[in-house]
Enzyme design. Structure first.
Site, PDB file in Angstrom:
ATOM      1  N   GLY A 192       0.913  -1.223  -0.041  1.00 35.51           N
ATOM      2  CA  GLY A 192      -0.135   0.313  -0.064  1.00 35.51           C
ATOM      3  C   GLY A 192       0.897   1.242   0.027  1.00 35.51           C
ATOM      4  N   GLY A 195       3.159   5.526   4.315  1.00 37.97           N
ATOM      5  CA  GLY A 195       2.620   6.126   5.366  1.00 37.97           C
ATOM      6  C   GLY A 195       1.211   5.539   5.931  1.00 37.97           C
ATOM      7  N   LYS A 198       2.179   0.303   7.438  1.00 42.38           N
ATOM      8  CA  LYS A 198       2.377  -0.950   7.274  1.00 42.38           C
ATOM      9  C   LYS A 198       3.691  -1.614   8.546  1.00 42.38           C
ATOM     10  CE  LYS A 198       3.723   0.258   3.195  1.00 42.38           C
ATOM     11  NZ  LYS A 198       3.066   1.289   3.078  1.00 42.38           N
ATOM     12  N   THR A 199       4.704  -0.460   8.786  1.00 47.40           N
ATOM     13  CA  THR A 199       5.624  -0.842   9.759  1.00 47.40           C
ATOM     14  C   THR A 199       4.941  -0.862  11.081  1.00 47.40           C
ATOM     15  OG1 THR A 199       7.004   0.629   8.459  1.00 47.40           O
ATOM     16  CG2 THR A 199       7.737  -0.030  10.833  1.00 47.40           C
ATOM     17  N   HIS A 415     -10.375  34.342  -8.783  1.00 47.00           N
ATOM     18  CA  HIS A 415      -9.730  32.958  -9.693  1.00 47.00           C
ATOM     19  C   HIS A 415     -10.200  31.908  -8.769  1.00 47.00           C
ATOM     20  CE1 HIS A 415      -6.523  30.911 -12.202  1.00 47.00           C
ATOM     21  NE2 HIS A 415      -6.509  30.212 -10.892  1.00 47.00           N
ATOM     22  N   GLU A 416      -9.830  31.761  -7.441  1.00 49.32           N
ATOM     23  CA  GLU A 416      -9.921  30.398  -6.913  1.00 49.32           C
ATOM     24  C   GLU A 416     -11.479  30.005  -6.590  1.00 49.32           C
ATOM     25  OE1 GLU A 416      -7.615  28.549  -6.569  1.00 49.32           O
ATOM     26  OE2 GLU A 416      -5.884  29.879  -6.980  1.00 49.32           O
ATOM     27  N   HIS A 419     -13.027  28.243  -9.461  1.00 50.12           N
ATOM     28  CA  HIS A 419     -12.653  26.981  -9.648  1.00 50.12           C
ATOM     29  C   HIS A 419     -13.756  26.293  -8.586  1.00 50.12           C
ATOM     30  CE1 HIS A 419      -9.000  26.639 -11.866  1.00 50.12           C
ATOM     31  NE2 HIS A 419      -8.155  27.537 -10.894  1.00 50.12           N
ATOM     32  N   ASP A 493      -3.211  25.649 -14.691  1.00 46.48           N
ATOM     33  CA  ASP A 493      -4.611  25.251 -14.872  1.00 46.48           C
ATOM     34  C   ASP A 493      -4.550  25.048 -16.329  1.00 46.48           C
ATOM     35  OD1 ASP A 493      -5.348  25.780 -12.295  1.00 46.48           O
ATOM     36  OD2 ASP A 493      -6.140  27.915 -12.762  1.00 46.48           O
TER      37      ASP A 493
HETATM   38  P1  ADP Z   1       4.356   2.645   6.335  1.00 48.79           P
HETATM   39  O1  ADP Z   1       5.249   1.775   7.021  1.00 48.79           O
HETATM   40  O2  ADP Z   1       3.091   2.341   5.751  1.00 48.79           O
HETATM   41  O3  ADP Z   1       5.003   3.672   5.220  1.00 48.79           O
HETATM   42  P2  ADP Z   1       4.360   3.615   9.219  1.00 48.79           P
HETATM   43  O4  ADP Z   1       3.824   2.368   9.728  1.00 48.79           O
HETATM   44  O5  ADP Z   1       5.779   4.223   8.925  1.00 48.79           O
HETATM   45  O6  ADP Z   1       3.850   3.532   7.569  1.00 48.79           O
HETATM   46  O7  ADP Z   1       3.465   4.722   9.602  1.00 48.79           O
HETATM   47  C1  ADP Z   1       3.967   5.911   9.968  1.00 48.79           C
HETATM   48  C2  ADP Z   1       3.368   6.661  11.018  1.00 48.79           C
HETATM   49  O8  ADP Z   1       2.261   7.325  10.593  1.00 48.79           O
HETATM   50  C3  ADP Z   1       3.042   5.801  12.256  1.00 48.79           C
HETATM   51  O9  ADP Z   1       4.302   5.677  13.012  1.00 48.79           O
HETATM   52  C4  ADP Z   1       1.892   6.573  12.988  1.00 48.79           C
HETATM   53  O10 ADP Z   1       2.222   7.439  13.669  1.00 48.79           O
HETATM   54  C5  ADP Z   1       1.103   7.043  11.696  1.00 48.79           C
HETATM   55  N1  ADP Z   1       0.184   6.105  11.265  1.00 48.79           N
HETATM   56  C6  ADP Z   1      -0.049   5.626  10.003  1.00 48.79           C
HETATM   57  N2  ADP Z   1      -1.201   4.766   9.804  1.00 48.79           N
HETATM   58  C7  ADP Z   1      -1.429   4.904  10.989  1.00 48.79           C
HETATM   59  C8  ADP Z   1      -2.979   4.219  11.783  1.00 48.79           C
HETATM   60  N3  ADP Z   1      -3.584   3.424  11.056  1.00 48.79           N
HETATM   61  N4  ADP Z   1      -3.219   4.326  12.891  1.00 48.79           N
HETATM   62  C9  ADP Z   1      -2.487   5.124  13.523  1.00 48.79           C
HETATM   63  N5  ADP Z   1      -1.379   5.918  13.363  1.00 48.79           N
HETATM   64  C10 ADP Z   1      -0.892   5.707  12.070  1.00 48.79           C
HETATM   65 ZN    ZN Z   2      -6.133  28.187 -10.791  1.00 50.49          ZN
HETATM   66 MG    MG Z   3       7.487   2.019   6.811  1.00 51.29          MG
END
Ligand code: ADP
Ligand code: ZN
Ligand code: MG
Length: 573
Positions: A192, A195, A198-199, A415-416, A419, A493
């Site tokens: 995925g 952020g 996953k970690t 302008h904005e 949009h 734009d």
């Molecule tokens: P990835 O490994 O997918 O890039 P991370 O696990 O490193 O993402 O996420 C980074 C930070 O974002 C986490 O340490 C947390 O603070 C926040 N975060 C991301 N997803 C969640 C979630 N589902 N719930 C709570 N915090 C999250």
């Molecule tokens: Zn514009």
């Molecule tokens: Mg990660």
């Protein structure tokens, strides 16, 4: 022992030399004005059309420039082969820079010297100590951490949590599964966007199962010489086995497991050896061992099929961007230690943060907390949150606004407003979470965030409406201030509108006169021109017909500088 001490000293010397080189590289690049942004920020900037040009390279960073500004930006190089195509499809100008600059050459020479030195050391140490010393040193990064994260810390992602529930149980009671002859996954892949947690999820699995967590990054494995990665893999698994049960986490698995046929040079020995070592180790566990390997990647489709076969990473769990409820609960998780003002409505904030990842949401609240701490506001209020939102979407606000003339503010507001009006009237299914006339340091006078729903395809009418919405900024300028006073603010734009039209005619075969026929370059140009003109006409018409509402939006913007979707809806209703 005496010998070892000497190697130890050489090692320290190497480390010092390496730091000097790193520092040198750090400062050497400082001559030009560059600004670093996170990759997710870059993605948003690219998507919202701010990015004009990207310079791809083999190095650790990608440089890019935004419209109407000379500042060079940098972001981490995702080393994703699809990046270039994606950028091109967004109409961004892409160049490649693979030559060595003077400082690049210098640091290259230094690195080679140092790597050479280290390699020499490694060889010597392997020779003397049967492979222990140097390798142990290298996987130090993979030392198990005490894990104090559980599923409670992962907000949203319910399907993913459910999808790994039995993995936790398996790590806790491998015998139970062995008794029934059940083959549990030895490897799980989380895939995925960056952020999305996953970690965090991998850590939570280790935490829930109460076992150590060994984390490494795929890129740690493929660095230097053939064979080093493979022995690091073996060392890592040995450590995990010694711990009994464990979760091994390999971030950026693509660095090791990219499709082999995809590589241009016809194979990379170091990577293949590393990958083979990993597969061998994984098939080596007994079914009664409570060790699970979790790997993370941004893209599943780039991975070598060998990794995904049964008995390897045969469970693949998608961890996607959070939906509305997910965003709300992520915000709730991260607000826990932060004093939010009572009038902050997290549901509302969740609504405004379409396409934000968990990491961005965390960053948003953190940024707001920093603002509040700086100003000593006591609580984190709407003002701090607005500033943080802006920072994450567009970089920091331009502080000195005194020199922006009132007339410029008015033009930007119309302008904005144009949009926003068009987006709301033509594409009610879109989200318009934010519209602002606060200029950013990057040179944008303001912006209107307009997010179409997540769809497999768009209809002809929807594409036309997208173009009209893009052109409505310029149309509003013309309608209100006269054709001779239109500004350069619409250049981006126009570029994006042209991009859509080009595809509309040539790729999707949607134009009425041309239909599906193959067109000559000349015909294409004429068709393109005609469409652009007629859609701009419709934008002008829309703006004129709803001039009263446009005035209201512009006035509100001049007054408050930013509007959220709710305020916009009230003005239009
Ligand atoms: P990835 O490994 O997918 O890039 P991370 O696990 O490193 O993402 O996420 C980074 C930070 O974002 C986490 O340490 C947390 O603070 C926040 N975060 C991301 N997803 C969640 C979630 N589902 N719930 C709570 N915090 C999250
Ligand atoms: Zn514009
Ligand atoms: Mg990660």
């Amino acid at each position: 022992m005496e010998k070892f001490r000497r190697f130890y000293k050489i090692g320290i010397l190497c480390a010092i030399a390496a730091s000097v080189v790193v520092l040198f590289m750090f400062f050497a690049d400082d001559g030009a004005e560059t600004q670093f942004v996170t990759y997710s920020q870059f993605a948003i900037m690219a998507e919202s059309g701010d990015v004009a040009r990207v310079v791809l390279s083999d190095g650790p960073v990608v440089q890019f420039y935004v419209h109407n500004s000379d500042i060079a930006y940098e972001t981490s190089n995702p080393r994703n082969p699809a990046l270039k195509e994606n950028l091109l499809l967004m109409g961004i100008y892409v160049t490649e820079h693979n030559g060595l600059s003077a400082s690049g050459l210098m640091s290259g020479v230094f690195s080679i010297a140092i790597i050479g030195g280290m390699f020499f050391l490694i060889i010597r140490m392997i020779g003397r100590s049967g492979g222990k010393g140097a390798m142990a040193l290298n996987v130090a990064a993979a030392d198990a951490n005490g894990v104090n994260v559980g599923f409670d810390h992962v907000a949203g992602n319910d399907e993913a949590k459910e999808g790994v529930q039995d993995v936790v149980d398996f790590i806790k009671n491998p015998e139970k599964y062995a008794k029934y002859g059940a083959r549990m996954p030895r490897g799980v892949i989380f895939y995925g966007p960056p952020g999305t947690g996953k970690t965090l999820m991998a850590k939570a699995i280790a935490g829930e199962a109460g076992v150590p967590f060994f984390a490494v990054s795929g890129s740690d494995f493929v660095q230097m010489y053939v064979g080093v990665g493979a022995s690091r893999v073996r060392e890592l698994f040995k450590k995990a086995r010694a711990a009994g049960r464990a979760v091994i986490f390999i971030d950026e698995i693509d660095a090791v497991g990219k499709t082999r046929s995809g590589s241009v040079q016809g194979g990379n020995d170091e990577r293949d050896q590393t990958l083979n070592a990993l597969l061998t180790e994984m098939s080596g566990f007994g079914s009664g061992e409570g060790i699970v390997v979790i790997a993370a990647t941004n893209r599943l489709d780039t991975l070598d099929e060998a990794l995904l076969r049964p008995g390897r990473f045969d469970r693949q769990v998608e961890i996607g961007l959070p939906d509305l409820n997910g965003r709300k609960s992520i915000l709730e998780t991260h607000r826990k230690n932060k004093p939010l003002a009572d009038n902050i409505n997290l549901e509302e904030l969740a609504r405004q943060t379409v396409y934000f990842s968990g990491a961005m949401l965390e960053n948003l609240l953190n940024e707001a907390a920093i603002q509040a701490a700086k100003s000593g506001a006591g609580k984190i209020g709407q003002k701090e949150i607005d500033t943080a939102y802006y920072t994450i979407i567009a970089g920091s606000e331009k502080k000195d606004r005194s020199r922006i003339k009132e007339q410029e503010r008015r033009i930007t507001a119309y302008h904005e407003g144009g949009h926003a009006l068009a987006a709301k009237l033509l594409s009610p299914e879109n989200t318009v979470p934010k519209i602002t006339i606060i200029p950013s340091t990057k040179g944008a006078a303001g912006f209107c965030v307009n997010v179409p729903p997540d769809k497999m395809y768009f209809t002809k009418t929807e594409l036309e409406n997208q173009v009209i919405t893009l052109l409505a900024g310029r149309a509003a300028e013309e309608a209100v201030f006269g054709a001779e006073n239109i500004t350069t603010g619409a250049s981006n734009d126009i570029q994006r509108a042209n991009h859509i039209i080009r595809e509309y005619v040539t790729k999707f075969g949607m134009s009425e006169t041309a239909g599906l026929a193959e067109l000559s370059e000349d015909e294409k140009r004429r068709e393109h021109h005609g469409l652009m003109k007629s859609l701009y006409g419709r934008a002008l018409e829309l703006v004129a017909r709803h001039r009263h509402t446009l005035d209201k939006i512009a006035e509100a913007l001049l007054d408050k500088e930013s509007l959220c979707e709710k305020e916009l809806d009230e003005l239009i209703a």
